[in-house]
Write an enzyme that holds these catalytic residues in place. Structure first.
Site, PDB file in Angstrom:
ATOM      1  N   HIS A   1       0.857  -1.181   0.000  1.00 20.49           N
ATOM      2  CA  HIS A   1       0.000   0.000   0.000  1.00 20.49           C
ATOM      3  C   HIS A   1       0.896   1.233   0.000  1.00 20.49           C
ATOM      4  CE1 HIS A   1       1.105   0.104   4.222  1.00 20.49           C
ATOM      5  NE2 HIS A   1       0.648  -1.138   4.340  1.00 20.49           N
TER       6      HIS A   1
ATOM      7  N   GLY B   1       1.858   3.120   2.279  1.00 20.20           N
ATOM      8  CA  GLY B   1       2.862   3.138   3.356  1.00 20.20           C
ATOM      9  C   GLY B   1       4.155   2.505   2.853  1.00 20.20           C
ATOM     10  N   HIS B   2       4.020   1.335   2.213  1.00 23.02           N
ATOM     11  CA  HIS B   2       5.209   0.705   1.613  1.00 23.02           C
ATOM     12  C   HIS B   2       5.790   1.624   0.535  1.00 23.02           C
ATOM     13  CE1 HIS B   2       2.924  -2.998   2.934  1.00 23.02           C
ATOM     14  NE2 HIS B   2       4.097  -3.201   3.497  1.00 23.02           N
TER      15      HIS B   2
ATOM     16  N   GLY C   1       8.819   1.011   8.597  1.00 19.58           N
ATOM     17  CA  GLY C   1       7.808   2.011   8.942  1.00 19.58           C
ATOM     18  C   GLY C   1       7.707   2.200  10.446  1.00 19.58           C
TER      19      GLY C   1
ATOM     20  N   LYS D   1       5.044   2.797  11.947  1.00 24.66           N
ATOM     21  CA  LYS D   1       3.781   2.273  12.475  1.00 24.66           C
ATOM     22  C   LYS D   1       4.043   1.062  13.376  1.00 24.66           C
ATOM     23  CE  LYS D   1       0.622  -0.204  10.284  1.00 24.66           C
ATOM     24  NZ  LYS D   1       0.285  -1.264  11.229  1.00 24.66           N
TER      25      LYS D   1
ATOM     26  N   SER E   1      -2.188   0.000   6.551  1.00 24.52           N
ATOM     27  CA  SER E   1      -1.709  -1.336   6.931  1.00 24.52           C
ATOM     28  C   SER E   1      -2.279  -2.331   5.930  1.00 24.52           C
ATOM     29  CB  SER E   1      -2.222  -1.676   8.335  1.00 24.52           C
ATOM     30  OG  SER E   1      -2.188  -3.073   8.534  1.00 24.52           O
ATOM     31  N   SER E   2      -1.517  -3.375   5.639  1.00 19.13           N
ATOM     32  CA  SER E   2      -2.033  -4.402   4.726  1.00 19.13           C
ATOM     33  C   SER E   2      -3.296  -5.026   5.317  1.00 19.13           C
ATOM     34  CB  SER E   2      -0.990  -5.500   4.517  1.00 19.13           C
ATOM     35  OG  SER E   2       0.184  -4.927   4.011  1.00 19.13           O
TER      36      SER E   2
END
Ligand code: PAF
Length: 599
Positions: free
Chosen positions: A353, A355-356, A470, A472, A508-509
């Site tokens: 996503h 984020g990646h 990340g 997160k 997040s995935s």
């Protein structure tokens, strides 16, 4: 000693330095009718050479040779020449009217100034020929060009000496002498190195007689270039065949890894760049093809300022599944990019996503080479967790990574990563890994560290590696930072800020599991953290806010696992003061989500 005329009569010749050139030219002057009255020879080799090429000539000291000779032929290494000439001047050895002839390519006659000041006649001659130091060299002097440099009044003497030896004088002005010599060195000695390198590569792949395989082509190329210039150039560079040039460099990089020698790769790159530039300048290669070739040559061959930037077609990454292949590919690519090459590595479990995307973009911006791993690591999932339904979309991931300009994707199967079953030996996350996420997911961080350590072992080796994680997964990030520090792993860990959807949900995935109601309910996590960070609620109030959250119209609630404020280095609970970290984990429907916020 009589004053020499323009055509020297029979002279007494002294040879200083019975190296390959001195001995051969001494012998040539002797054949031309001069008397060689003495020679210096220090090493056993030069003594032997003097005996062979100048039989019967006495081996003397340097001052003795200078004293006896009307013509002193100085054939010492270029770097030694100034000291020798001035030393003999200081010793008062030079004689008025004496011919002092040196054969150093790089020098004109200025280096003979101390001898000239003593009344000697300075001459510089240089045979444009390679010598073996054996009698067959004498035949090579027939029509051999000699660079001749001398003051105009005495230049004919130097020219006459060259003609007597069978050579062909070519006048080189004093100021151009070094360039003249550089050109000959480049076109002859460096050519020998190129042939040596090409022969070596052929040998390494098992070709029996490399010089025979290469010989006809090399000779034809040299002949063509000498006869008709660079318009005779053939090969992939002048065809604009950038793909071939790129593959050549990768193959040479792999060979460099195997042999531990990178010189062929480097020379190939620089020569190909020069070939491309020169082909473009004479109109044999279009600017667009030139640019493509330059891109294929990588950063070792910097862009020429006049090359227009071409719109870049994104090239799909190379995808490998075997750990060995991944390691070799990455190392060879890094070698191809040069000794300073950096590798940016982004480990993921796929279902990528934005984020990646941020991690990869940062890796791309900061490194020469970017590798991404996609591997759903069974070791970090506990019984009853979502391993079997973890989202996966390899084609979608590859399309995204192509757009992001990733070079290499490592997408192993479980058997590739853990052949023969899950590993017996694992990395322990210690105390840091037993709390928070670790207390809800026992063994999770040991699984993460074990796979990350394995991945790091594949991506490191001879180049700098930066790995991107990340924020997160704050606890994961901290534990990986500690592993690298505690176990001296040569990887720089680069944290990347949390990426949120416009409504605040951390990407997040696992968000893919949420239905619309759950997704709306999940917003309580980021919202509450935000309020906590602003001091609008206490930790207790924040926990309550999450616990009362209901999903849609149904009876389900968001089930809080923990909400706590910790010291970011130790993960120990602390009061919510600036610099601390608020962490939350909750089950939303069946999906476990985490988020965090620095206070
Ligand atoms: O953060 C993840 O996606 C995983 O934990 C990682 C670091 C790729 C290890 O499997």
């Amino acid at each position: 000693m009589s004053t020499p005329s323009n055509r020297p009569g029979r002279l007494g010749v002294g040879v200083i330095g019975a190296g390959r050139v001195g001995a051969v030219l001494g012998a040539a002057l002797r054949s031309a009718g001069h008397a060689v009255v003495g020679v210096t020879a220090v090493s056993a080799e030069s003594t032997e050479r003097a005996e062979l090429l100048l039989p019967g000539v006495p081996v003397l000291t340097v001052p003795e040779v200078v004293e006896r000779a009307e013509l002193v032929l100085v054939a010492v290494p270029d770097d030694h020449l100034p000291e020798l000439i001035s030393g003999l001047a200081q010793g008062g050895h030079w004689q008025p009217g004496q011919l002092v002839v040196h054969v150093a390519g790089r020098w004109g006659t200025s280096v003979l100034e101390p001898a000239r000041a003593a009344g000697a006649i300075p001459l510089a001659i240089h045979p444009a020929m390679t010598f073996t130091g054996m009698s067959m060299d004498l035949d090579r002097l027939a029509d051999c060009p000699f660079g001749v440099t001398a003051p105009a009044a005495v230049r004919p003497i130097a020219q006459a000496l060259v003609v007597e030896m069978g050579g062909e004088p070519v006048v080189i002005p004093e100021a151009d002498r070094t360039l003249y010599h550089a050109a000959l060195t480049h076109g002859a000695n460096n050519l020998t190195t190129l042939i040596g390198q090409a022969t070596q590569v052929l040998e390494e792949i098992g070709v029996d007689e490399p010089s025979r395989v290469l010989g006809a082509l090399s000779r034809a190329s040299v002949d063509n270039a000498l006869r008709s210039g660079e318009s005779t150039l053939t090969g992939p560079v002048v065809r604009g065949d950038a793909g071939t040039v790129r593959e050549h460099r990768l193959a040479l990089a792999e060979a460099a890894l195997a042999s531990g020698r990178e010189d062929v790769l480097r020379t190939y790159t620089f020569m190909a760049r020069a070939t491309a530039d020169r082909a473009k300048d004479r109109g044999a290669l279009s600017p667009a093809d030139h640019q493509r070739v330059v891109q294929a040559l990588g950063p070792d061959a910097p862009d020429s300022p006049d090359s227009p930037a071409l719109p870049q077609e994104p090239t799909p990454p190379v995808v490998v599944t075997s750990p060995q292949e991944f390691r070799t590919l990455l190392r060879s690519r890094a070698v191809a990019l040069g000794p300073e090459a950096t590798v940016g590595f982004v480990p993921t479990m796929g279902a990528l996503h934005d984020g990646h995307g941020h991690l990869v973009r940062q890796a791309r911006a900061e490194n020469d080479l970017v590798a991404v791993s996609i591997f759903v690591n069974p070791l970090q999932f506990g019984p009853g967790e979502d391993l079997s339904r973890y989202p996966s979309d390899l084609p979608g991931d590859l399309a995204r990574l192509t757009e992001l300009g990733v070079d290499v994707v490592f997408a192993p199967a479980v058997e590739d990563m853990y052949p023969g079953g899950l590993p017996l030996v694992r990395v322990s996350s210690g105390e840091l890994g037993n709390q928070l996420e670790g207390s809800s997911r026992p063994g999770h961080f040991d699984g993460v560290l074990t796979v990350v350590a394995k991945l790091f072992a594949l991506v490191t080796g001879g180049h700098q590696v930066r790995a991107y994680f990340g924020q997160k997964d704050a606890q994961q990030l901290l534990i990986i930072q500690r592993m690298v520090r505690d176990l001296n792993v040569d990887v720089q860990i680069c944290p990347v800020a949390i990426v949120r959807a416009p409504d605040g949900l951390a990407l997040s995935s696992r968000n893919a599991y949420l239905n619309d109601d759950e997704r709306a309910a999940a917003l309580v996590l980021s919202r509450t953290l935000q309020e906590l960070a602003q001091g609008a609620v206490t930790v207790e109030q924040a926990r309550d806010a999450i616990n009362v959250q209901q999903i849609g119209a149904g009876p389900d609630t968001v089930e809080l696992d923990y909400l706590t404020v910790v010291d970011p280095q130790t993960l120990q609970p602390v009061d919510p003061v600036p610099g601390t970290l608020a962490l939350v984990a909750a089950r939303v429907g069946t999906t476990r989500l985490i988020d965090n916020h620095h206070l």
